[in-house]
Scaffold this active site. Sequence first.
Site, short mmCIF file in Angstrom:
data_model
loop_
_atom_site.label_atom_id
_atom_site.label_comp_id
_atom_site.label_asym_id
_atom_site.label_seq_id
_atom_site.Cartn_x
_atom_site.Cartn_y
_atom_site.Cartn_z
N GLY A 65 0.68 -1.25 0.09
CA GLY A 65 -0.08 0.01 0.08
C GLY A 65 0.94 1.15 0.04
O GLY A 65 0.51 2.35 0.56
N ARG B 32 0.54 5.75 -1.55
CA ARG B 32 0.13 6.83 -1.01
C ARG B 32 -0.06 6.72 0.51
O ARG B 32 0.09 5.76 0.80
CB ARG B 32 -1.23 7.47 -1.59
CG ARG B 32 -2.30 6.37 -1.27
CD ARG B 32 -3.60 6.61 -2.02
NE ARG B 32 -4.94 6.08 -1.34
CZ ARG B 32 -6.05 5.80 -1.84
NH1 ARG B 32 -6.12 6.24 -3.03
NH2 ARG B 32 -6.96 5.52 -1.05
N ASP C 175 -2.13 -7.34 -5.92
CA ASP C 175 -3.20 -7.35 -4.76
C ASP C 175 -2.65 -8.30 -3.74
O ASP C 175 -2.33 -9.50 -3.89
CB ASP C 175 -4.31 -7.88 -5.54
CG ASP C 175 -5.65 -8.05 -4.58
OD1 ASP C 175 -5.31 -8.06 -3.48
OD2 ASP C 175 -6.72 -8.35 -5.04
N VAL C 176 -2.34 -7.71 -2.54
CA VAL C 176 -1.80 -8.54 -1.44
C VAL C 176 -2.90 -9.71 -0.98
O VAL C 176 -2.22 -10.58 -0.31
CB VAL C 176 -1.48 -7.68 -0.07
CG1 VAL C 176 -0.54 -6.65 -0.52
CG2 VAL C 176 -2.56 -6.93 0.35
N SER D 58 -4.82 -0.27 14.36
CA SER D 58 -5.87 0.97 13.98
C SER D 58 -6.24 1.10 15.47
O SER D 58 -6.74 0.12 16.33
CB SER D 58 -6.98 0.75 13.09
OG SER D 58 -7.73 1.95 13.21
N TYR E 56 -13.84 -3.79 9.90
CA TYR E 56 -12.58 -3.18 9.93
C TYR E 56 -11.87 -3.33 11.38
O TYR E 56 -10.81 -3.65 11.47
CB TYR E 56 -12.58 -1.80 9.56
CG TYR E 56 -11.35 -0.99 9.72
CD1 TYR E 56 -10.40 -0.81 8.26
CD2 TYR E 56 -11.13 -0.01 10.60
CE1 TYR E 56 -9.31 -0.17 8.31
CE2 TYR E 56 -9.91 0.71 10.46
CZ TYR E 56 -8.97 0.79 9.49
OH TYR E 56 -7.72 1.57 9.40
N ALA F 278 -10.60 -6.96 11.80
CA ALA F 278 -9.51 -7.26 11.02
C ALA F 278 -8.22 -6.54 11.85
O ALA F 278 -7.46 -7.20 11.80
CB ALA F 278 -9.47 -6.47 9.53
N LYS F 279 -8.56 -5.38 12.26
CA LYS F 279 -7.44 -4.71 12.85
C LYS F 279 -6.98 -5.25 14.28
O LYS F 279 -5.87 -5.58 14.88
CB LYS F 279 -7.77 -3.27 13.03
CG LYS F 279 -7.79 -2.37 11.73
CD LYS F 279 -6.48 -2.60 10.77
CE LYS F 279 -6.03 -1.62 9.81
NZ LYS F 279 -4.97 -1.90 8.85
#
Length: 253
Positions: A13, A16, A63-64, A142, A154, A157-158
């Site tokens: 990623g 940016r 694409d990871v 996060s 999210y 996942a985090k």
Amino acid sequence: MSTTEQRVAVVTGGARGIGAATAVRLAAEGRAVAVIDLDEAACKDTVEKITAAGGRAIAVGADVSDEAQVEAAVARVVAELGAPTILVNNAGVLRDNLLFKMSASDWDTVLNVHLRGSFLMTKAVQKHMVDAGFGRVVNLSSSSALGNRGQANYSAAKAGLQGFTKTLAIELGKFGITANAVAPGFIATDMTAATAARVGMGFEDFKAAAATQIPVARVGEPEDIANAIAFFTGEAAGFVSGQVLYVAGGPLD
Ligand SMILES: NC(=O)c1ccc[n+]([C@@H]2O[C@H](COP(=O)([O-])OP(=O)(O)OC[C@H]3O[C@@H](n4cnc5c(N)ncnc54)[C@H](O)[C@@H]3O)[C@@H](O)[C@H]2O)c1
């Protein structure tokens, strides 16, 4: 490896945002950097910034969450820069929605990029770290790992990445490999700009509102996170492993 040899870092990623700032920062620390993102051409700016400053970098499109693409990407890094011994699993996406409106595909996309992607990348790179007797893995968690409205996918996942990080630290420590997680709070990037747009706010107003909730009274910049990642990837951080560092302008737990 002699201390004069250049270590090779992979940043996913890296086109940016936090990934780009991290790639530039690690290059400034003397690392050769593979900048991986979905679109190879989108990595050009990051690579040019590094090479303009006298560093070594390549752009790699992958694409990871796709195993074959990850293996091909790491093979290219080995061939063009050398065996990677630093990995920053930073690639990420948001598909926010309240639970009752969240589709299974939005769940899968987020879990696939963050969790499956970090698993596949780490699996592909760790053998080079084991061979070298040295490795540094940093996973991007996060503040949302602690729970956040509209982010069931999210936050899962985090939080999952924190468990993944601790297990890597336990399994790989004896090979000279550390694994740590950096968990940012609000950082000004395209990701948070997209969130502002989704809730119908201008980005400046959105940032100002966020800053009122942050003890240091400002939102974070990508470089704030790159600085923490640089510490964990450093030669001197070999006794720091399995940790989660919240970089959020104030305490979180
Ligand atoms: N911005 C924040 O406030 C914040 C807070 C906490 C955590 N994070 C985490 O930090 C990381 C970077 O966030 P950012 O704000 O720089 O995001 P960003 O959206 O600006 O950049 C993410 C990059 O990941 C790439 N990417 C997405 N899916 C990919 C895939 N399948 N394969 C390869 N590359 C892929 C995108 O193309 C993009 O270049 C993410 O993991 C994010 O979840 C960000």
